[in-house]
Design an enzyme around this catalytic site. Sequence first.
Site, PDB file in Angstrom:
ATOM      1  N   GLU A 167       0.816  -1.225   0.000  1.00  0.00           N
ATOM      2  CA  GLU A 167       0.000   0.000   0.000  1.00  0.00           C
ATOM      3  C   GLU A 167       0.847   1.271   0.000  1.00  0.00           C
ATOM      4  O   GLU A 167       1.998   1.272   0.451  1.00  0.00           O
ATOM      5  CB  GLU A 167      -0.933   0.013   1.217  1.00  0.00           C
ATOM      6  CG  GLU A 167      -0.185  -0.112   2.537  1.00  0.00           C
ATOM      7  CD  GLU A 167      -0.909   0.522   3.712  1.00  0.00           C
ATOM      8  OE1 GLU A 167      -1.303   1.700   3.599  1.00  0.00           O
ATOM      9  OE2 GLU A 167      -1.040  -0.147   4.750  1.00  0.00           O
TER      10      GLU A 167
ATOM     11  N   LYS B  58      -2.654  -1.525  14.736  1.00  0.00           N
ATOM     12  CA  LYS B  58      -1.755  -0.545  15.332  1.00  0.00           C
ATOM     13  C   LYS B  58      -2.091  -0.368  16.800  1.00  0.00           C
ATOM     14  O   LYS B  58      -3.255  -0.209  17.167  1.00  0.00           O
ATOM     15  CB  LYS B  58      -1.911   0.795  14.601  1.00  0.00           C
ATOM     16  CG  LYS B  58      -1.248   0.784  13.252  1.00  0.00           C
ATOM     17  CD  LYS B  58      -1.672   1.943  12.423  1.00  0.00           C
ATOM     18  CE  LYS B  58      -3.124   1.770  12.031  1.00  0.00           C
ATOM     19  NZ  LYS B  58      -3.610   2.885  11.201  1.00  0.00           N
TER      20      LYS B  58
END
Length: 290
Positions: free
Chosen positions: A15, A149
């Site tokens: 990405e 995350k």
Amino acid sequence: MNAVNRAKNKAVALETTLLVHGVPSNAAQPLASELSQIVTDQGASPALVGVINGVPTVGMTDQELDSMLAQDLVLKANTANLGVAIHQKAHAATTVSTTMELAAAAGVKLFATGGIGGVHKGYSKHLDISSDLAAFTRFPVAVVTSGVKSILDVESTREALETLGILVIGYQTDSFPAFYLRESNAQVDVRIDDPADLALLIKSELARTGRGIVIANPIPAQHELDKEQWQGWLDQAKSDAEQSGAAGRAMTPAILGRLHEVSNGETLRANLALIRANTLLAAQLAANLD
Ligand code: PSU
Ligand code: MN
């Protein structure tokens, strides 16, 4: 739709949001080359995903990446605003959700990232849930990630994946990893230790369900951060990001950027290490898939 598909056999999608908004600007180009090399070394082919002058592109060239990195403000596109970038003929960096969308359309089954988005903690006193989660219910791509995350609410994100009925496979782990930390209080659906066996499950599930899969790969042990130290950095970065007025799509980049500063580069080093490890595993799986 006008789109470019340069994906080859045994492709691994990568990405652009990670490169444009997740690491300092001087780290992006070297990281992109390094990840491409890791994929190539395993006999698979890298496919960098992004939007170039409004054209969704799977398999960006070096020149296309350069032109994106040279631009001052690059749009961060999730599934909601991808069409806007196309309409405006703009460059846009794709998040996990849009990288999955474009990869799926191009027939790419594997995608390596650092950490997927998820349920944010109550930073700004309102709900903030990444469109990455819903993308797994729509696009048949296996995403190798070190969990979510750890700036997020890891346990709530794990529950949200459960609610959405998304398969979470732990690669050599029973615990759902928390990005900079190898473990959280949450579990995976199944632990698989052997890459060839993992590739078989991915192949049959993608074909059976038409939905995405989370492949949770903990950060390599030697790069894991110290939990207490990490918590201190996070508290600092969180309050700094809030004070700066960041909100919505700007929140993740603001906190990540500040974290890299307050930790004196420790979080960045760990972030790069886990992205490399995830890229390696995705490449090994891609090489096993067809
Ligand atoms: N993981 C990283 N760095 C990043 C991201 C993930 O190590 O920059 C990006 C991914 O592109 C992910 C996005 O899809 O953050 C999620 O942003 P949001 O919470 O705004 O959906
Ligand atoms: Mn958000």
